[in-house]
Motif scaffolding. Structure first.
Motif, mmCIF file in Angstrom:
data_model
loop_
_atom_site.group_PDB
_atom_site.id
_atom_site.type_symbol
_atom_site.label_atom_id
_atom_site.label_comp_id
_atom_site.label_asym_id
_atom_site.label_seq_id
_atom_site.Cartn_x
_atom_site.Cartn_y
_atom_site.Cartn_z
ATOM 1 N N ALA A 90 0.973 -1.158 0.142
ATOM 2 C CA ALA A 90 0.217 0.109 0.188
ATOM 3 C C ALA A 90 0.800 1.148 0.371
ATOM 4 O O ALA A 90 1.100 1.965 -0.676
ATOM 5 C CB ALA A 90 -0.865 0.144 1.225
ATOM 6 N N VAL A 91 1.479 1.284 0.876
ATOM 7 C CA VAL A 91 2.613 1.982 0.627
ATOM 8 C C VAL A 91 3.692 2.964 -1.026
ATOM 9 O O VAL A 91 3.902 3.462 -1.287
ATOM 10 C CB VAL A 91 4.147 2.046 1.924
ATOM 11 N N TRP A 92 3.909 1.400 -0.903
ATOM 12 C CA TRP A 92 4.276 1.630 -2.034
ATOM 13 C C TRP A 92 3.568 2.207 -3.391
ATOM 14 O O TRP A 92 3.974 3.262 -4.061
ATOM 15 C CB TRP A 92 4.613 -0.248 -3.357
ATOM 16 N N ALA A 93 2.455 1.673 -3.293
ATOM 17 C CA ALA A 93 1.342 2.532 -4.298
ATOM 18 C C ALA A 93 1.195 4.139 -4.380
ATOM 19 O O ALA A 93 1.182 4.626 -5.427
ATOM 20 C CB ALA A 93 0.131 1.072 -4.300
ATOM 21 N N GLY A 94 0.865 3.825 -2.676
ATOM 22 C CA GLY A 94 0.759 5.191 -2.358
ATOM 23 C C GLY A 94 1.767 6.659 -2.900
ATOM 24 O O GLY A 94 1.593 7.217 -3.712
ATOM 25 N N ALA A 139 1.451 8.912 -5.959
ATOM 26 C CA ALA A 139 1.211 10.968 -4.803
ATOM 27 C C ALA A 139 2.584 11.706 -5.699
ATOM 28 O O ALA A 139 1.860 12.905 -5.654
ATOM 29 C CB ALA A 139 2.220 10.525 -3.259
ATOM 30 N N ALA A 140 3.545 10.981 -6.591
ATOM 31 C CA ALA A 140 4.934 11.300 -7.269
ATOM 32 C C ALA A 140 3.742 11.752 -8.504
ATOM 33 O O ALA A 140 3.974 13.478 -8.167
ATOM 34 C CB ALA A 140 5.662 10.788 -7.073
ATOM 35 N N PRO A 141 3.107 11.410 -9.269
ATOM 36 C CA PRO A 141 2.595 12.549 -10.130
ATOM 37 C C PRO A 141 1.509 13.277 -9.970
ATOM 38 O O PRO A 141 0.869 14.231 -10.868
ATOM 39 C CB PRO A 141 1.653 11.856 -11.329
ATOM 40 N N ALA A 142 0.406 13.041 -8.496
ATOM 41 C CA ALA A 142 -0.050 13.707 -8.697
ATOM 42 C C ALA A 142 0.257 14.900 -7.748
ATOM 43 O O ALA A 142 -0.604 16.323 -7.887
ATOM 44 C CB ALA A 142 -1.394 12.387 -6.921
ATOM 45 N N ALA A 143 0.499 14.965 -6.753
ATOM 46 C CA ALA A 143 2.098 16.125 -6.611
ATOM 47 C C ALA A 143 2.640 17.145 -7.866
ATOM 48 O O ALA A 143 2.122 18.358 -7.706
ATOM 49 C CB ALA A 143 2.787 15.566 -5.731
ATOM 50 N N LEU A 144 2.911 16.321 -9.004
ATOM 51 C CA LEU A 144 3.351 17.353 -10.177
ATOM 52 C C LEU A 144 2.228 18.081 -10.514
ATOM 53 O O LEU A 144 2.048 18.749 -10.810
ATOM 54 C CB LEU A 144 4.189 16.493 -10.689
ATOM 55 N N GLY A 149 10.517 5.151 -5.965
ATOM 56 C CA GLY A 149 11.185 5.385 -4.420
ATOM 57 C C GLY A 149 9.656 5.084 -3.640
ATOM 58 O O GLY A 149 9.692 4.061 -2.539
ATOM 59 N N GLY A 150 8.741 4.483 -3.841
ATOM 60 C CA GLY A 150 8.319 3.295 -3.162
ATOM 61 C C GLY A 150 8.326 2.342 -3.331
ATOM 62 O O GLY A 150 8.076 1.150 -1.974
ATOM 63 N N PHE A 151 8.839 1.579 -3.995
ATOM 64 C CA PHE A 151 9.433 0.468 -3.436
ATOM 65 C C PHE A 151 10.755 0.496 -2.596
ATOM 66 O O PHE A 151 10.830 -0.234 -1.396
ATOM 67 C CB PHE A 151 10.464 -0.677 -4.815
ATOM 68 N N LEU A 152 11.776 1.603 -2.832
ATOM 69 C CA LEU A 152 12.451 1.365 -1.816
ATOM 70 C C LEU A 152 12.226 1.831 -0.349
ATOM 71 O O LEU A 152 12.667 1.467 0.135
ATOM 72 C CB LEU A 152 13.812 2.487 -2.242
ATOM 73 N N LEU A 153 10.385 2.454 -0.096
ATOM 74 C CA LEU A 153 10.209 3.092 1.195
ATOM 75 C C LEU A 153 9.902 1.477 1.534
ATOM 76 O O LEU A 153 9.853 0.803 2.930
ATOM 77 C CB LEU A 153 9.326 4.069 1.164
ATOM 78 N N ALA A 154 8.802 0.896 1.169
ATOM 79 C CA ALA A 154 8.340 -0.550 1.341
ATOM 80 C C ALA A 154 9.776 -1.706 1.704
ATOM 81 O O ALA A 154 9.809 -2.510 2.403
ATOM 82 C CB ALA A 154 7.982 -0.942 0.210
ATOM 83 N N LYS A 202 20.277 3.845 4.337
ATOM 84 C CA LYS A 202 20.831 4.757 3.291
ATOM 85 C C LYS A 202 20.946 4.373 1.297
ATOM 86 O O LYS A 202 21.447 4.812 0.778
ATOM 87 C CB LYS A 202 22.273 4.534 2.748
ATOM 88 N N LEU A 203 19.049 4.038 1.441
ATOM 89 C CA LEU A 203 18.834 3.877 0.085
ATOM 90 C C LEU A 203 18.225 4.935 -0.195
ATOM 91 O O LEU A 203 18.224 5.271 -1.705
ATOM 92 C CB LEU A 203 17.192 2.817 0.786
ATOM 93 N N HIS A 204 18.206 5.745 0.172
ATOM 94 C CA HIS A 204 17.997 7.473 -0.724
ATOM 95 C C HIS A 204 19.509 7.778 -1.321
ATOM 96 O O HIS A 204 19.278 9.184 -1.902
ATOM 97 C CB HIS A 204 17.092 8.546 0.674
#
Length: 167
Positions: free
Chosen positions: A32-36, A40-45, A72-77, A136-138
């Motif tokens: 869900a975090v990955w999908a969000g 979220a990225a294109p919605a924010a743009l 980014g969502g994959f890295l966060l998940a 340090k994934l970011h």
């Protein structure tokens, strides 16, 4: 060099889990975090362009935002799943799944963490490079892709227990 022992609120499952295990053990909330993040990225743009309009068509920018959101969502998940392996967040489900999986491997006589054709010094270097790398994934996305014996847990707990014989 001795391993660093980190006190955690939940039991340590694996100090340096293989990437395939981290992905296999992801929860629905991680997806869900990955999908969000992907959405979220294109919605924010898009919203940013509505607030401060540009004179360009946004099709390419929104697609690129979707790609960056997906990555980014994959890295966060991945990081959230790793935290459960380290015992930094609630991990009862992963602990039970890990015990069942590795006990089965031990019962069948297989190496607990898989076989590797790498020499021992390469396995040790891979462990030193990838341990806690998920923090340090970011900056530099590095994950453990080498099977090695360095996992910060006692492998004896997975060995089959000898059943007492009744006489």
């Amino acid at each position: 060099m001795p391993n660093k022992v980190v006190e955690t609120p939940y039991p340590l499952i694996d100090a340096d889990p293989h990437a395939s295990r981290v992905i296999r053990y992801m929860r629905l909330s991680d997806y869900a975090v990955w999908a969000g993040a992907t959405g979220a990225a294109p919605a924010a743009l898009y919203l940013w362009d509505k607030w401060d309009p540009s004179q360009f068509k946004l099709r390419t920018q929104l697609r690129l935002g979707g790609v960056f959101g997906f990555i980014g969502g994959f890295l966060l998940a991945y990081q959230r799943s790793s935290f459960r392996f380290w015992g930094w967040s609630e991990n009862k489900r992963e602990e039970e799944k890990d015990f069942a999986e590795l006990s089965d491997r031990a019962r069948r006589g297989l190496p607990l963490y898989g076989e590797s054709d790498q020499p021992a010094w390469v396995q040790a270097a891979a462990y030193r490079n990838s341990a806690f790398s998920q923090l340090k994934l970011h900056i530099f996305p590095m994950v453990n892709l080498v099977n090695h014996p360095h996992h910060g847990t006692d492998p004896e707990k997975y060995k089959p227990k000898d059943e007492p014989t009744s006489s």
